[in-house]
Scaffold this active site. Structure first.
Site: not given
Ligand code: 4F9
Length: 259
Positions: A100, A127, A164, A179
């Site tokens: 994230p 985590e 794709r 797209d």
């Molecule tokens: C990874 C969330 C990429 C959003 C990895 C838990 C993640 C993520 N983008 N959430 N592990």
């Protein structure tokens, strides 16, 4: 079977390799793997764990809830995956961690990543990973501002986007050139048979056979949808003269209350 070398080779580090059947065995992406346009190898850190119980996680220093993926099995997996990519002579191979805190995935980021012949993708559980593993990571990628139970679905999301775009994956009917996001706009709306559904008619112009009129209608629809649903996209886009003129029409129609 395709004789020449795959256009893109994925080496994915994951504690849940079976999840990747979702991308390797189904639909458009499944076909691309079957035809060897893309390749997938899976590396399970558990197989690189040195202790009796095949441990891959541990509590965090400093305390607090949650577990982390330990450095050693992860780094051993990454090194094995990289070694394989190097042996294949893949150009511009990169190690990517799905997290994230990474750079947000977008159509532009996908286009940039298409210059890579190989990607080693790290998916983490718990985590996350021991910070020191980042010495083996080239890029961090996020698919959105939310937390999932692991990086596998984000990895498959990115892989699907990449696959794709590769030549030979989509046929003419499925082409990605029209797209959403390709021209910085949302896709226009679409209609199929029947011509009348529960008293709702297909827009007349689409039945006219006038290709230029249809092109203009679709472009205007794209602009209208983007203006209403994603004005942030329009703010980022350089409009052509034609697009600017259509957008003006849309804004006037909106002021007149006809949208
Ligand atoms: C990874 C969330 C990429 C959003 C990895 C838990 C993640 C993520 N983008 N959430 N592990």
């Amino acid at each position: 079977m395709r004789a020449s070398k795959a256009l893109l080779t994925f080496d994915v580090v994951t504690l849940m390799p079976e999840m990747f059947l979702a991308i390797s065995d189904y639909g458009v992406t499944g076909r691309a793997f079957k035809e060897n346009i893309v390749n997938l190898n899976l590396w399970n850190p558990r197989e690189f764990s040195m202790d009796l119980h095949k441990t891959v996680d541990d509590r965090t220093y400093g305390g607090g809830p949650g577990m982390l993926m330990t450095a050693d099995p992860l780094v051993k997996s990454i090194e094995a995956a990289k070694k394989r990519q190097d042996k294949l002579g893949l150009k511009n191979s990169k190690v990517i961690h799905m997290t994230p805190r990474g750079k947000l995935l977008s159509h532009n980021e996908i286009k940039r990543l298409l210059s890579c012949e190989g990607l080693v993708i790290i998916t983490s559980r718990y985590e996350g990973i021991d910070e020191r593993v980042n010495n083996w990571v080239d890029e961090e990628v996020s698919i959105g501002d939310y937390v999932l139970s692991g990086g596998e679905l984000p990895a498959m999301t990115m892989m699907d986007c990449l696959i794709r775009q590769l030549p030979g994956v989509l046929n003419d009917d499925e082409s990605a050139t029209q797209d959403s996001f390709v021209n910085g706009l949302l896709d226009h709306s679409h209609f199929t048979r029947p011509e009348i559904f529960k008293k709702m008619k297909v827009p007349e112009v689409l039945l006219s056979g006038d290709h230029e009129k249809i092109r203009l209608w679709r472009l205007k629809e794209s602009l209208k949808l983007t203006w209403i649903k994603r004005p942030d996209l329009l703010a980022k886009k350089l409009l052509t003269k034609e697009e600017a003129r259509l957008l003006e029409e849309i804004q006037i129609e909106q002021e007149q209350g006809s949208i």
